[in-house]
Design an enzyme around this catalytic site. Structure first.
Site, short mmCIF file in Angstrom:
data_model
loop_
_atom_site.label_atom_id
_atom_site.label_comp_id
_atom_site.label_asym_id
_atom_site.label_seq_id
_atom_site.Cartn_x
_atom_site.Cartn_y
_atom_site.Cartn_z
N TYR A 1 14.39 -14.23 -3.29
CA TYR A 1 14.17 -14.28 -1.84
C TYR A 1 13.48 -15.60 -1.45
CZ TYR A 1 14.64 -9.12 -1.14
OH TYR A 1 15.08 -7.82 -1.04
N GLY A 2 12.79 -16.19 -2.42
CA GLY A 2 11.81 -17.23 -2.12
C GLY A 2 12.34 -18.50 -1.48
N GLU B 1 13.46 -14.29 -14.65
CA GLU B 1 14.55 -13.29 -14.58
C GLU B 1 15.49 -13.45 -15.78
OE1 GLU B 1 15.64 -10.93 -11.86
OE2 GLU B 1 13.64 -11.06 -11.02
N CYS C 1 3.07 -15.25 -7.04
CA CYS C 1 4.36 -14.56 -7.14
C CYS C 1 4.25 -13.58 -8.30
CB CYS C 1 5.45 -15.60 -7.41
SG CYS C 1 7.03 -14.92 -7.94
N THR C 2 4.75 -12.37 -8.10
CA THR C 2 4.56 -11.33 -9.10
C THR C 2 5.40 -11.53 -10.36
OG1 THR C 2 6.13 -9.98 -7.87
CG2 THR C 2 3.78 -9.56 -7.49
N HIS C 3 6.30 -12.52 -10.34
CA HIS C 3 7.03 -12.84 -11.57
C HIS C 3 6.14 -13.64 -12.55
CE1 HIS C 3 10.70 -11.79 -9.39
NE2 HIS C 3 11.42 -12.01 -10.47
N ASP D 1 10.13 -5.10 -4.90
CA ASP D 1 10.13 -6.55 -5.09
C ASP D 1 11.56 -7.03 -4.91
OD1 ASP D 1 9.21 -9.16 -5.91
OD2 ASP D 1 10.10 -8.80 -7.87
N SER D 2 11.71 -8.34 -4.80
CA SER D 2 13.05 -8.92 -4.72
C SER D 2 13.81 -8.72 -6.04
CB SER D 2 12.93 -10.41 -4.42
OG SER D 2 12.14 -11.02 -5.41
N THR E 1 6.47 -13.17 -1.87
CA THR E 1 7.30 -13.70 -0.79
C THR E 1 7.35 -12.75 0.40
OG1 THR E 1 8.61 -14.84 -2.45
CG2 THR E 1 9.61 -14.59 -0.29
N CYS F 1 5.52 -8.15 -4.12
CA CYS F 1 6.29 -9.39 -4.00
C CYS F 1 5.49 -10.35 -3.13
CB CYS F 1 7.63 -9.07 -3.35
SG CYS F 1 8.63 -10.55 -3.02
N1 DGL Z 1 8.34 -11.59 -7.18
C1 DGL Z 1 8.70 -12.35 -5.99
C2 DGL Z 1 7.44 -12.93 -5.40
O1 DGL Z 1 6.40 -12.42 -5.71
C3 DGL Z 1 9.79 -13.31 -6.35
C4 DGL Z 1 10.29 -14.04 -5.17
C5 DGL Z 1 11.72 -14.39 -5.12
O2 DGL Z 1 12.55 -13.51 -5.14
O3 DGL Z 1 12.00 -15.59 -4.96
O4 DGL Z 1 7.42 -13.84 -4.61
#
Ligand code: DGL
Length: 271
Positions: A42-43, A152, A186-188, A10-11, A75, A73
């Site tokens: 990353y988004g 985060e 998004c996995t967050h 993931d990012s 994204t 992730c």
């Molecule tokens: N967990 C990432 C996702 O699912 C986070 C994206 C990010 O880094 O902006 O999109």
């Protein structure tokens, strides 16, 4: 049987929501996790940058002999899955298809919301995948760029006024559309499950994309008879592109346990 580990990336920390489910569904599997904490989020980045980062993430993971890679992730899954699949000769799973399948199955009225990062919503990938399964579905998508930094930073709990206010603002149009199912694209976001579900109400089912991807990985490996021995206790190693201490501290929130002796920092720019 295939005893090689599964790579997950993931990012940042969000992919750990997927790892948590993989540990539950696939307890015997060894997992190598990479979180690009030095470059998260990353988004908000361009397609070119996301693809470049994703290629490096996969190149690092492939320094291990893996049996599959899970892109935990939203994204990267929405923006770079096809490129990564084309360039790699091992099974690579993203979160979009499994989450779309779950949403199409669960919705009663065919009225589905999708939330994700800017890049995810820009890609239209969830909409395309859901529409392919349920052409008459009514879809409402909304980018929620501030949610990843809040997660985060550990700002995930009920009663956090800033988080509640941000969630309310982003989700107002989705709620107004009357959705009965909401894809947390998004996995967050599963970390914000309580706050999101308080706002959306009990009648809305939330789809945890990390959980659906973990289920898809379990199905694939079972079908191909490539599971490790489920009776063993899988070994999990974690790598980050920024401080290992910070990673371990935040990981506690995601995994509910201390992993500080299993985290290492790597230089992702070398891959
Ligand atoms: N967990 C990432 C996702 O699912 C986070 C994206 C990010 O880094 O902006 O999109």
């Amino acid at each position: 049987m295939d005893t090689r580990p599964i790579g997950v990336f993931d990012s940042g920390m969000g992919g750990l929501t997927c790892v948590r489910q993989m540990i539950r569904l696939l307890p015997g599997e060894d997992i190598v996790y990479f979180g690009d904490t030095g470059r998260v989020p990353y988004g908000g980045r361009s397609v070119e940058t996301i693809v470049r980062y994703a290629r490096q993430d996969v190149a690092f993971l492939r320094s291990f002999d893996l049996k599959a890679i899970v892109i935990a992730c939203g994204t990267v899954s929405t923006t770079a899955l096809d490129v990564l699949k084309r360039e790699n000769d091992l099974p690579i799973l993203g979160v979009v298809q499994p989450a779309a399948k779950a949403a199409a199955k669960i919705t009663k009225a065919g009225n589905i919301g999708i939330i994700g990062t800017k890049a995810t919503i820009r890609s239209g990938a969830y909409e395309a995948a859901i529409s392919a399964l349920l052409p008459e579905a009514k879809l409402t998508a909304k980018a929620c760029p501030l949610l990843v930094p809040l997660v985060e930073d550990g700002r995930v709990h009920r009663g956090d006024l800033v988080t509640e206010r941000v969630v309310e603002e982003y989700l107002a149009p989705v709620k107004a559309a009357g959705v009965d199912t909401l894809v947390l694209g998004c996995t967050h976001y599963p970390l914000l499950m309580d706050v999101i579900s308080d706002y959306m109400g009990a009648g809305v089912t939330l789809i945890d994309t990390g959980e659906e991807a973990a289920r898809a990985a379990a199905d694939l490996l079972t079908r191909q008879d490539r599971l490790n021995d489920p009776a063993r206790n899988g070994l999990r190693r974690y790598y980050a592109s920024d401080s290992a201490e910070d990673f371990a501290a935040t990981a506690k929130l995601f995994l509910g346990k201390d992993i500080s002796d299993r985290v290492e920092r790597i230089a992702i720019e070398n891959y």
